[in-house]
Design a protein around this motif. Structure first.
Motif, PDB file in Angstrom:
ATOM      1  N   ARG B 265      -6.363  -1.675  -7.737  1.00 53.68           N
ATOM      2  CA  ARG B 265      -6.431  -0.697  -9.095  1.00 53.68           C
ATOM      3  C   ARG B 265      -6.391   0.664  -8.405  1.00 53.68           C
ATOM      4  O   ARG B 265      -6.647   1.598  -9.214  1.00 53.68           O
ATOM      5  N   ARG B 266      -6.554   0.752  -7.035  1.00 54.47           N
ATOM      6  CA  ARG B 266      -6.462   2.107  -6.647  1.00 54.47           C
ATOM      7  C   ARG B 266      -5.053   2.630  -6.518  1.00 54.47           C
ATOM      8  O   ARG B 266      -3.903   2.016  -6.507  1.00 54.47           O
ATOM      9  N   ASN B 267      -4.922   3.947  -6.394  1.00 49.10           N
ATOM     10  CA  ASN B 267      -3.563   4.469  -6.307  1.00 49.10           C
ATOM     11  C   ASN B 267      -3.372   5.688  -5.332  1.00 49.10           C
ATOM     12  O   ASN B 267      -4.520   5.772  -4.461  1.00 49.10           O
ATOM     13  N   ASP B 268      -2.414   6.293  -4.875  1.00 50.05           N
ATOM     14  CA  ASP B 268      -2.107   7.368  -3.635  1.00 50.05           C
ATOM     15  C   ASP B 268      -3.193   8.069  -3.865  1.00 50.05           C
ATOM     16  O   ASP B 268      -3.534   8.784  -2.999  1.00 50.05           O
ATOM     17  N   GLU B 269      -3.434   8.766  -5.177  1.00 50.97           N
ATOM     18  CA  GLU B 269      -4.470   9.800  -5.384  1.00 50.97           C
ATOM     19  C   GLU B 269      -5.641   9.570  -4.872  1.00 50.97           C
ATOM     20  O   GLU B 269      -6.372  10.421  -4.061  1.00 50.97           O
ATOM     21  N   ASP B 270      -6.083   8.448  -5.136  1.00 52.59           N
ATOM     22  CA  ASP B 270      -7.655   7.692  -4.724  1.00 52.59           C
ATOM     23  C   ASP B 270      -7.575   7.994  -3.158  1.00 52.59           C
ATOM     24  O   ASP B 270      -8.591   8.222  -2.752  1.00 52.59           O
ATOM     25  N   THR B 271      -6.474   7.523  -2.536  1.00 51.94           N
ATOM     26  CA  THR B 271      -6.662   7.453  -1.160  1.00 51.94           C
ATOM     27  C   THR B 271      -6.526   8.909  -0.445  1.00 51.94           C
ATOM     28  O   THR B 271      -7.393   9.008   0.701  1.00 51.94           O
ATOM     29  N   VAL B 272      -6.008   9.738  -1.076  1.00 55.49           N
ATOM     30  CA  VAL B 272      -6.073  11.120  -0.649  1.00 55.49           C
ATOM     31  C   VAL B 272      -7.455  11.812  -0.555  1.00 55.49           C
ATOM     32  O   VAL B 272      -7.975  12.333   0.189  1.00 55.49           O
ATOM     33  N   VAL B 273      -8.457  11.344  -1.896  1.00 57.25           N
ATOM     34  CA  VAL B 273      -9.560  11.813  -2.023  1.00 57.25           C
ATOM     35  C   VAL B 273     -10.605  11.314  -0.918  1.00 57.25           C
ATOM     36  O   VAL B 273     -11.255  12.166  -0.389  1.00 57.25           O
ATOM     37  N   ASP B 274     -10.537  10.094  -0.824  1.00 55.79           N
ATOM     38  CA  ASP B 274     -11.773   9.526   0.245  1.00 55.79           C
ATOM     39  C   ASP B 274     -10.993   9.115   1.640  1.00 55.79           C
ATOM     40  O   ASP B 274     -11.629   8.124   2.243  1.00 55.79           O
ATOM     41  N   ASP B 275      -9.698   9.461   2.014  1.00 51.39           N
ATOM     42  CA  ASP B 275      -9.191   9.182   3.239  1.00 51.39           C
ATOM     43  C   ASP B 275      -9.138   7.651   3.360  1.00 51.39           C
ATOM     44  O   ASP B 275      -9.438   7.183   4.559  1.00 51.39           O
ATOM     45  N   PHE B 276      -8.631   6.892   2.268  1.00 49.11           N
ATOM     46  CA  PHE B 276      -8.326   5.589   2.644  1.00 49.11           C
ATOM     47  C   PHE B 276      -9.492   4.654   3.081  1.00 49.11           C
ATOM     48  O   PHE B 276      -9.457   3.667   3.634  1.00 49.11           O
ATOM     49  N   ARG B 277     -10.660   5.367   2.399  1.00 44.19           N
ATOM     50  CA  ARG B 277     -12.012   4.577   2.787  1.00 44.19           C
ATOM     51  C   ARG B 277     -12.002   2.962   2.379  1.00 44.19           C
ATOM     52  O   ARG B 277     -12.253   2.131   3.228  1.00 44.19           O
ATOM     53  N   ALA B 278     -11.590   2.820   1.220  1.00 50.11           N
ATOM     54  CA  ALA B 278     -11.564   1.258   0.841  1.00 50.11           C
ATOM     55  C   ALA B 278     -10.599   0.559   1.636  1.00 50.11           C
ATOM     56  O   ALA B 278     -11.076  -0.497   1.822  1.00 50.11           O
ATOM     57  N   GLU B 279      -9.354   0.928   1.861  1.00 51.04           N
ATOM     58  CA  GLU B 279      -8.347   0.417   2.372  1.00 51.04           C
ATOM     59  C   GLU B 279      -8.856  -0.065   3.974  1.00 51.04           C
ATOM     60  O   GLU B 279      -8.677  -1.060   4.631  1.00 51.04           O
ATOM     61  N   LYS B 280      -9.462   1.028   4.676  1.00 54.45           N
ATOM     62  CA  LYS B 280     -10.061   0.685   5.820  1.00 54.45           C
ATOM     63  C   LYS B 280     -11.216  -0.467   5.804  1.00 54.45           C
ATOM     64  O   LYS B 280     -11.410  -1.051   6.768  1.00 54.45           O
ATOM     65  N   ARG B 281     -12.126  -0.273   4.897  1.00 56.23           N
ATOM     66  CA  ARG B 281     -13.160  -1.067   4.848  1.00 56.23           C
ATOM     67  C   ARG B 281     -12.747  -2.504   4.596  1.00 56.23           C
ATOM     68  O   ARG B 281     -13.107  -3.367   5.118  1.00 56.23           O
ATOM     69  N   PHE B 282     -11.496  -2.588   3.698  1.00 59.22           N
ATOM     70  CA  PHE B 282     -11.125  -3.966   3.309  1.00 59.22           C
ATOM     71  C   PHE B 282     -10.529  -4.624   4.745  1.00 59.22           C
ATOM     72  O   PHE B 282     -10.673  -5.643   4.969  1.00 59.22           O
TER      73      PHE B 282
END
Lengths: 60, 317
Positions: B265-282
């Motif tokens: 559900r996330r996109n590139d704008e989301d990752t800029v905001v939180d510096d890939f927080r969800a991706e790193k946690r996953f």
């Protein structure tokens, strides 16, 4: 000129050589331990074992 | 030139630790762990000395393939931040040394595993080394964005080799453990690739986010997660699983699925905001996910060894 034991290379590689020596020593111990274990297992069940004895040979 | 006139002009003397680093000790740790689980979960008992010697051979074989991989990839390793400090690109070990060590340890580990355990296990280890060093590193890594899908197979073999050491043949349980790691690898690495994108771009490695963009990558992560879930739960219905494994696996897979849907559900704008927080946690969770699955298999094997059964559970496979 012979490769003198006090060559500078010896001091430089001392740590490395000791570690390799320990590894080789460990390898010898490992092979010895496995040999003991393998030879103390019932060989009559392992047809590939060099000292395999068939049941008929055992009864003789 | 004789030994007497030998002079070494290199400034740095490679230390023992540099050679250890060449064998990828972190990967070796994972290999030792998964191979041990495969070995101990198997129904036939193995003498502890034989088990130790066999796991050591599998670990050294994996290390040897790591050295061969570092020898082959030395050009791209020098470009990527994550790998620039490896022994070859940092100049601590010469490429030829790495090649020699990789080949020697490959032959030695396969040969010794054949003597310690059985020829089937040795053959499987030889195939694993060939698969990682040649099929993955040399052929696929730089050729296709599906590199990680096929490369994951190399990491998936150790529990199967452990199983073959104990039983002498490949069972359905061994295949399921293999598939678990194989299908887990793509979502695990693609999550990493989402924020390590720049590194792979610089080294011209065709990782999925580089070639097809992050949207396709997120879709792939979710798709592989859906395939992974039944495979991860399936061992519960074999003789190495049971109710405990089933419970742990269902919980882990629900979290995994939630994470994958969240990433989707996330996109590139989301990752800029939180510096890939969800991706790193996953990404971090994927490691825990695999680790806990194998720990549970080990616990179940230990309980079975002491004749402790947690109620009856259907065995379908």
């Amino acid at each position: 000129m012979s490769f003198h034991p006090e060559h500078e290379l010896h001091t430089r590689r001392k740590g490395r050589n000791s570690a390799v020596g320990l590894l080789l020593g460990g390898f010898v111990v490992l092979v010895f331990a496995v040999s003991i274990v393998k030879l103390s297992q019932p060989q009559s069940e392992d047809t590939h074992a060099p000292n395999y004895v068939t049941p008929s040979q055992v009864s003789e | 030139m004789t030994d007497a006139t030998y002079t070494d002009t290199r400034e740095y003397e490679a230390q023992f630790g540099d050679y250890v680093e060449l064998l990828k000790p972190r990967v070796m740790r994972l290999v030792i762990f998964t191979a041990a689980v495969g070995l101990f979960a198997a129904p036939s008992a193995v003498h502890p000395v034989i088990a130790f010697a066999s796991i050591l051979c599998i670990a050294v074989g994996a290390g040897a393939s790591g050295a061969l991989n570092m020898w082959w990839d030395r050009d791209i390793d020098a470009i990527m931040k994550r790998t620039a400090g490896r022994p070859i690109p940092s100049g601590r070990i010469q490429p030829n040394e790495a090649l020699a060590i990789g080949l020697t340890l490959s032959f030695l580990s396969v040969m010794m595993l054949g003597l310690f355990a059985n020829l089937a296990a040795a053959g499987l280890l030889a195939f694993t080394i060939f698969f990682y060093a040649v099929v993955y590193s040399m052929w696929l890594k730089r050729a296709t964005p599906q590199n990680i899908v096929i490369g994951g197979a190399a990491g998936a073999f150790p529990p199967m080799i452990g199983w073959v050491v104990a039983t002498g043949s490949i069972g359905v349980e061994a295949v399921l453990m293999f598939l678990l790691i194989l299908i887990w690898t793509p979502p695990h690495f693609w999550a990493l690739a989402l924020w390590r994108n720049e590194d792979y771009k610089a080294a011209k490695i065709p990782m999925l986010p580089v070639t097809h963009g992050t949207r396709v990558t997120r879709r792939h992560i979710l798709a592989y997660t859906l395939v992974l879930i039944p495979i991860a739960i399936a061992p519960a219905f074999t003789q190495i699983g049971g109710s405990l494994y089933f419970g742990v696996s269902v919980v882990l897979n629900l979290i995994f699925l939630w994470g994958a849907v969240h990433l989707f559900r996330r996109n590139d704008e989301d990752t800029v905001v939180d510096d890939f927080r969800a991706e790193k946690r996953f990404f971090a969770f994927t490691i825990l996910y695999l680790f806990l699955h194998f720990v549970t298999l080990l616990v179940v094997a230990a309980l079975r060894a002491y004749d402790l059964h947690l109620g009856s559970f259907p065995v379908w496979f």
